[in-house]
Design an enzyme around this catalytic site. Structure first.
Site, PDB file in Angstrom:
ATOM      1  N   TRP A 139       0.865  -1.192   0.000  1.00 21.82           N
ATOM      2  CA  TRP A 139       0.000   0.000   0.000  1.00 21.82           C
ATOM      3  C   TRP A 139       0.898   1.237   0.000  1.00 21.82           C
ATOM      4  O   TRP A 139       1.828   1.319   0.833  1.00 21.82           O
ATOM      5  CB  TRP A 139      -0.876  -0.057   1.263  1.00 21.82           C
ATOM      6  N   ASP A 220      -0.906  -5.788   9.284  1.00 23.87           N
ATOM      7  CA  ASP A 220      -1.899  -4.791   8.889  1.00 23.87           C
ATOM      8  C   ASP A 220      -3.161  -5.556   8.487  1.00 23.87           C
ATOM      9  O   ASP A 220      -3.187  -6.247   7.474  1.00 23.87           O
ATOM     10  CB  ASP A 220      -1.350  -3.975   7.704  1.00 23.87           C
ATOM     11  N   ALA A 222      -6.653  -4.759   7.564  1.00 24.60           N
ATOM     12  CA  ALA A 222      -7.593  -3.679   7.231  1.00 24.60           C
ATOM     13  C   ALA A 222      -8.850  -4.169   6.527  1.00 24.60           C
ATOM     14  O   ALA A 222      -9.796  -3.398   6.359  1.00 24.60           O
ATOM     15  CB  ALA A 222      -6.892  -2.638   6.374  1.00 24.60           C
ATOM     16  N   LYS A 255     -13.412  -0.590   6.562  1.00 23.60           N
ATOM     17  CA  LYS A 255     -13.947  -1.288   5.376  1.00 23.60           C
ATOM     18  C   LYS A 255     -15.019  -2.300   5.763  1.00 23.60           C
ATOM     19  O   LYS A 255     -16.055  -2.381   5.121  1.00 23.60           O
ATOM     20  CB  LYS A 255     -12.837  -2.022   4.615  1.00 23.60           C
TER      21      LYS A 255
HETATM   22  C1  LMR Z   1      -6.953   2.346  -0.546  1.00 23.37           C
HETATM   23  O1  LMR Z   1      -5.879   1.747  -0.543  1.00 23.37           O
HETATM   24  O2  LMR Z   1      -7.559   2.656  -1.582  1.00 23.37           O
HETATM   25  C2  LMR Z   1      -7.586   2.692   0.772  1.00 23.37           C
HETATM   26  O3  LMR Z   1      -6.878   2.083   1.809  1.00 23.37           O
HETATM   27  C3  LMR Z   1      -7.754   4.136   0.959  1.00 23.37           C
HETATM   28  C4  LMR Z   1      -6.497   4.821   1.349  1.00 23.37           C
HETATM   29  O4  LMR Z   1      -6.479   5.433   2.413  1.00 23.37           O
HETATM   30  O5  LMR Z   1      -5.511   4.786   0.590  1.00 23.37           O
END
Ligand code: LMR
Length: 401
Positions: A139, A220, A222, A255
């Site tokens: 991410w 993590d 999420a 989420k």
């Molecule tokens: C994403 O990866 O699209 C989500 O986790 C939103 C973000 O905060 O980046």
């Protein structure tokens, strides 16, 4: 004195570097500004229903109504947030037996992002020389969050986008070469950005390496519940936390309760003893106090009420299963469209990555109104029953050049 402005103040803000806007968040605005009716927004990770909306879950709406009626004060709760909320999330993450472990402490945070940052700050405070191994790709906000806290990030290979597979051997080699006391960032489920999760056997191997090499997992989590269900999605996390003497878990409800902007999460930390766990908790409280003082309550109060009310909890479970099933259906539709997209069906959660160059991603945006991250990551559940085939056709055409 400044000879041009006559000011006696030396420049302060003029010294700042220019900053690019966050690419993922910018994508929201770009897609919204596009007036083409046929546009497809598969950028940021939010769930969308068949009509393309991100509705508030029934259970959440009802809990919000009950909260509005019953809540009598908004007086401060404290830096730990709502302890009942954290206590209810604990067994969902860890399972009943691990949740009873006194060496694990937890507190509420502003979303998963707040949890990740708080954990990184705790690590830096405990060991300014700490290093954290982070699989690539990851991410895009992981790196900045960790580095902002002053923790050194060491990349390890995780996924080959062109070959569409996890590079498990390379990952295992990198972790085996890590030093005792190093941290390892792991995506608990629904890997963001690839959708490619470790198999049960691979999780066992990671747990084994972690235990053997004295590494500290930082999970993590999420997207629990959006891959294969709440229990299955936590299995890897539980394995590594059990295997390690010390561990961290950054958890998010944004989420799986669909409360994105409310920012609802927790940080859990496992220490070597109950006494150390108490010290960890006191340090987390102090760090939280200097960053946000107290986490926002509203979203956590809603989630607490849902989990504490049997009929709302049952409805939330049903809705979560519906969301999960919709993601699975869309994955299957994409996979059935073309054999080059077949890998998408074997992955989990909202995201998958297409082997496209940034130029190809940009061309799809300009020519077809398809909005995805520059990395080729797209939000599977941003698609609707009506546009999934059109999306697949555009992608395959682009792959063909
Ligand atoms: C994403 O990866 O699209 C989500 O986790 C939103 C973000 O905060 O980046």
């Amino acid at each position: 004195m400044d000879s041009i402005t006559g000011s006696t103040q030396p420049p302060l803000f003029d010294r700042l570097d220019e900053q690019k806007p966050d690419a993922l968040l910018q994508l929201i605005a770009l897609a919204e500004a596009d007036t083409r009716p046929e546009k497809i927004d598969v950028g940021v990770g939010v769930y969308r229903d068949a009509a393309g909306g991100t509705p508030i879950l029934r259970a959440v709406k009802e809990a919000e109504r009950r909260l509005w009626e019953a809540q009598e004060t908004k007086a401060y709760l404290g830096s730990q947030g709502d302890p009942r909320f954290t206590a209810l999330i604990r067994p969902i993450v860890f399972g009943e037996s691990l949740a009873a472990e006194g060496r694990i402490v937890g507190l509420q945070t502003p979303g998963g992002c707040g949890a990740l940052r708080l954990g990184a700050d705790l690590i830096a405070k405990a060991n300014p020389k700490a290093r954290i191994h982070v699989g690539q790709p990851t991410w895009p906000n992981h790196g900045p969050l960790i580095e902002c806290a002053g923790v050194e990030m060491v990349p390890y290979p995780y996924y080959d986008c062109d070959a569409r597979r996890i590079l498990f051997d390379q990952m295992a080699t990198a972790l085996n070469a890590a030093e005792a006391g190093d941290l390892v960032l792991l995506h608990g489920c629904c890997h963001n950005p690839t959708g490619a999760d470790l198999s049960a056997g691979e999780w066992r191997e990671v747990a084994d390496i972690v235990a053997r090499r004295g590494l500290i997992p930082y999970v993590d989590l999420a997207y629990q519940g959006l891959g294969n269900g709440l229990e299955a999605d936590a299995a890897g996390t539980r394995l590594v936390v059990e295997a390690a003497e010390q561990a961290l878990v950054a958890q998010s409800c944004d989420k799986n309760f669909g409360v994105y902007r409310e920012r609802v999460g927790n940080l859990f930390v496992k220490a070597r003893s109950s006494a150390t766990a108490d010290k960890v908790f006191a340090n987390l409280m102090q760090l939280a106090r200097t960053m946000w003082s107290m986490p926002p309550d509203h979203g956590a109060a809603i989630c607490r009420l849902v989990l504490d009310t049997p009929e709302l909890r049952a409805d939330w479970n049903a809705e979560l299963k519906e969301m999960c099933a919709r993601i699975r259906t869309l994955r299957a539709r994409l996979a059935a469209y073309d054999e080059r997209l077949a890998y998408i069906d074997g992955q989990n959660g909202m995201f998958s990555m297409l082997p496209l160059t940034p130029d190809q991603v940009l061309a799809l945006r300009k020519e077809k109104g398809i909005y995805m991250a520059g990395s080729g990551r797209f939000n599977v559940v941003g698609l609707s029953d009506d546009n999934v085939d059109r999306f697949a056709a555009a992608v395959v055409e682009t792959m063909d050049g």
